[in-house]
Enzyme design. Structure first.
Site, PDB file in Angstrom:
ATOM      1  N   THR A   1      80.513 -19.420  65.024  1.00  0.00           N
ATOM      2  CA  THR A   1      79.579 -20.325  64.979  1.00  0.00           C
ATOM      3  C   THR A   1      78.655 -21.016  66.102  1.00  0.00           C
ATOM      4  OG1 THR A   1      81.047 -21.235  63.013  1.00  0.00           O
ATOM      5  CG2 THR A   1      79.130 -22.465  63.749  1.00  0.00           C
TER       6      THR A   1
ATOM      7  N   LYS B   1      92.369 -23.548  68.362  1.00  0.00           N
ATOM      8  CA  LYS B   1      91.008 -23.764  68.974  1.00  0.00           C
ATOM      9  C   LYS B   1      90.686 -25.314  69.236  1.00  0.00           C
ATOM     10  CE  LYS B   1      88.442 -21.007  65.969  1.00  0.00           C
ATOM     11  NZ  LYS B   1      88.953 -19.694  65.175  1.00  0.00           N
TER      12      LYS B   1
ATOM     13  N   ILE C   1      94.337 -23.974  59.513  1.00  0.00           N
ATOM     14  CA  ILE C   1      94.793 -25.046  60.354  1.00  0.00           C
ATOM     15  C   ILE C   1      93.869 -26.057  60.727  1.00  0.00           C
ATOM     16  CG2 ILE C   1      96.863 -25.744  61.655  1.00  0.00           C
ATOM     17  CD1 ILE C   1      97.699 -24.031  59.615  1.00  0.00           C
TER      18      ILE C   1
ATOM     19  N   LYS D   1      89.808 -39.396  56.979  1.00  0.00           N
ATOM     20  CA  LYS D   1      90.640 -40.634  57.067  1.00  0.00           C
ATOM     21  C   LYS D   1      89.664 -41.635  57.856  1.00  0.00           C
ATOM     22  CE  LYS D   1      94.256 -42.405  59.505  1.00  0.00           C
ATOM     23  NZ  LYS D   1      96.057 -42.367  59.803  1.00  0.00           N
TER      24      LYS D   1
ATOM     25  N   ARG E   1      81.205 -39.246  26.286  1.00  0.00           N
ATOM     26  CA  ARG E   1      81.073 -40.705  25.632  1.00  0.00           C
ATOM     27  C   ARG E   1      82.421 -41.233  25.131  1.00  0.00           C
ATOM     28  NH1 ARG E   1      77.074 -39.394  21.441  1.00  0.00           N
ATOM     29  NH2 ARG E   1      77.485 -37.281  21.904  1.00  0.00           N
TER      30      ARG E   1
ATOM     31  N   HIS F   1      85.313 -27.198  13.664  1.00  0.00           N
ATOM     32  CA  HIS F   1      86.559 -27.605  13.876  1.00  0.00           C
ATOM     33  C   HIS F   1      87.227 -26.558  14.594  1.00  0.00           C
ATOM     34  CE1 HIS F   1      85.932 -31.697  12.291  1.00  0.00           C
ATOM     35  NE2 HIS F   1      85.425 -31.213  11.269  1.00  0.00           N
TER      36      HIS F   1
ATOM     37  N   GLY G   1      76.093 -29.025  10.270  1.00  0.00           N
ATOM     38  CA  GLY G   1      76.776 -29.374  11.204  1.00  0.00           C
ATOM     39  C   GLY G   1      77.585 -28.520  12.221  1.00  0.00           C
TER      40      GLY G   1
ATOM     41  N   GLU H   1      74.784 -28.805  15.020  1.00  0.00           N
ATOM     42  CA  GLU H   1      74.963 -29.544  16.334  1.00  0.00           C
ATOM     43  C   GLU H   1      74.411 -28.661  17.545  1.00  0.00           C
ATOM     44  OE1 GLU H   1      77.609 -32.332  17.219  1.00  0.00           O
ATOM     45  OE2 GLU H   1      76.429 -33.264  15.634  1.00  0.00           O
TER      46      GLU H   1
END
Lengths: 129, 382
Positions: free
Chosen positions: B27, B56, B116, B127, B200, B258, B287, B310
């Protein structure tokens, strides 16, 4: 699928048994699916007895004017008695797919052999609760 | 950071804001490559990276700068005494432990991917979120960039607290994955699912409900009201069924109520499949939840539009079809994306949970003769 009867199903019946088995796999137990030409004709769903599921399916098929002659039946679990294949045969069903595994499988197979139905055993139970 | 994608604009924005950067390894080189000044963490700790990179950042000069409380005089005094610069922002992207396991890496490779330093940085910064901003994964880079730009480098306590909650979600998920790898399914179950969508209500209006998963990864909702608990259960059943039916040649269409199919057919075209599926039980289809694996064309949309339903889920919709279906504002129209589903099924039972695998049995269009152990295919009709 393994052929259990002396009569082999037609190519279309094999296709329909696979189609019906896929549907019954995804239907709440106890479940029976009736199908023909790659289409669901009727199912019996979520029943506490397999005969109830079959009778529900047959009644629904008739209510919507389907002729069950040459249709196939798939069951999500084995037939404990030969009553289901007998009821199905009398409704016009010509081929049956089920997982097998009942100690009375042979009674259902014998009924099919006597009455000219084809039966395949899938080896896969498909309970869904 | 393991993943550098998306990092460049953040580095440039931090540079613009005059932020002093510390980094390690790849990086650090990435930042230097952008022509931005960065201090190697080794210079801060006066300690080299050791044990092949296992150690590191694990040093009081790093963790003191993160954990020091800015409003506590004794902490501030100690930071000064030990020449520890305060660190206000921590960005981490953990070693890809799960991806390494999924790739079937060797035990040695997997263990080296147990992060680690990164996990410690996340926990420390989260924290001390009263004073520190924690970005715990690559997925949050865009959010960070937006905050930096819109707020000119400042953050609110609410934002930092929210980021800390996300960070502990990342770290606990990461540790859960490590635990599951060590126990190979025989230890206590560790599950994490999210993000959470509060629904809902649950199965019934007097029950509260929520979905924990990435719904947007599965569907893009193009129209209609919010998906309910029962809608999601139906969709789950619908997706599983249609994916199995898709193994048959042709276009599958299914109608569910269903969680059960009340109509299903496979036909050469989507319109024919819909017509055949509906015929099975046009009463129950009222439906219902509709699903197919084909794009919905206009003719099919017009046929579908004649009944009340639906939800419709399909991989796509022709523009004309969408116009027809969108006429009803509550109708839920979902564009399904190619996404994996959970491979483990979970449900509560008694005082615990039951799990099982998804049980793909591979229904196949083949027929074996009795005693035919070789599995030779046999054409039907013999």
């Amino acid at each position: 699928m393994r052929l259990a009867t002396t009569k082999a199903p037609s190519a279309q019946e094999v296709n329909d048994m696979v189609f019906a088995t896929i549907l019954v796999k995804h239907t709440k137990s106890n479940a029976i699916v009736l199908a023909k030409d790659d289409r669901l004709l009727a199912s019996g769903t979520g029943q506490t007895s397999r005969v109830d599921a079959l009778q529900q399916a047959i009644a629904k098929a008739h209510r919507f004017n389907f002729d069950l002659t040459g249709a196939v039946m798939a069951s999500d679990a084995f037939f404990p008695f030969p009553d289901c294949v007998e009821i199905a045969h009398k409704a016009g069903i010509s081929a049956v797919a089920h997982p097998g595994g009942s100690i009375r499988d042979q009674e259902s197979i014998d009924y099919c052999n006597t009455h000219g139905l084809a039966m395949c055993i899938t080896g896969h139970r498909h309970f869904k609760h | 950071m393991f993943h550098k994608d998306g990092l460049e604009p953040i580095v440039r924005e931090l540079h613009r804001l005059g932020v002093h950067l510390y980094s390690t390894g790849g990086t650090q080189e990435f930042i230097e490559g952008l022509g931005v000044k960065v201090t190697p963490v080794e210079d801060l700790t006066t300690y080299p990276s050791i044990l092949g990179g296992r150690v590191k950042t694990l040093h009081p000069k790093v963790f003191g700068g993160i954990l020091g409380r800015r409003d506590l005089d004794s902490d501030v005094a100690q930071l000064e005494e030990y020449h520890i610069p305060p660190i206000d922002l921590v960005i981490v992207d953990l070693y890809p432990f799960e991806a390494t396991v999924a790739k079937g890496g060797s035990e040695e490779a997997i263990i080296e991917k147990i992060d680690i330093g990164g996990i410690s940085l996340i926990r420390a910064a989260a924290k001390n979120h009263r004073d520190v901003v924690i970005i715990a994964a690559q997925a949050q880079y865009a959010e960070l960039l937006r905050m930096l730009k819109e707020q000119d480098g400042a953050t609110t306590l609410d934002q930092r607290r929210s980021l800390a909650a996300t960070a502990f979600g990342v770290s606990s998920h990461y540790d859960g994955a490590i635990h599951n790898w060590f126990t190979q399914g025989e230890g206590d179950l560790r599950l994490s699912a999210g993000p959470t969508t509060v629904l809902r209500y649950g199965e019934n209006p007097h029950q509260q409900g929520a979905f924990h998963g990435n719904l947007r990864g599965m569907f893009t909702q193009l129209n209609g009201k919010e998906l309910s608990y029962n809608n999601l259960l139906d969709l789950d059943a619908a997706v599983e069924l249609i994916d199995d039916l898709a193994t048959i040649k042709g276009v599958p269409f299914a109608i569910l109520k269903h969680n059960n199919a009340c109509g299903a057919a496979v036909r050469p075209t989507v319109k024919e499949a819909w017509d055949a599926a509906l015929e099975a039980d046009p009463v129950s289809a009222f439906g219902g939840v509709l699903i197919t694996t084909a794009r919905i064309d206009k003719a099919t949309a017009e046929a579908i539009d004649t009944i009340f339903f639906e939800i419709i889920a399909a991989p796509g919709y022709e523009a004309g079809a969408l116009d027809v279906l969108k006429k009803k504002k509550n109708r839920m129209i979902l564009e399904r994306k190619p996404a994996d589903r959970s491979k483990v099924k979970v449900r509560t039972a008694l005082n615990g949970v039951l799990t099982e695998d998804c049980g793909h049995c591979g229904c196949q269009r083949r027929l074996h003769a009795p005693g035919d152990d070789k599995g030779t295919e046999r054409a039907g009709g013999q």
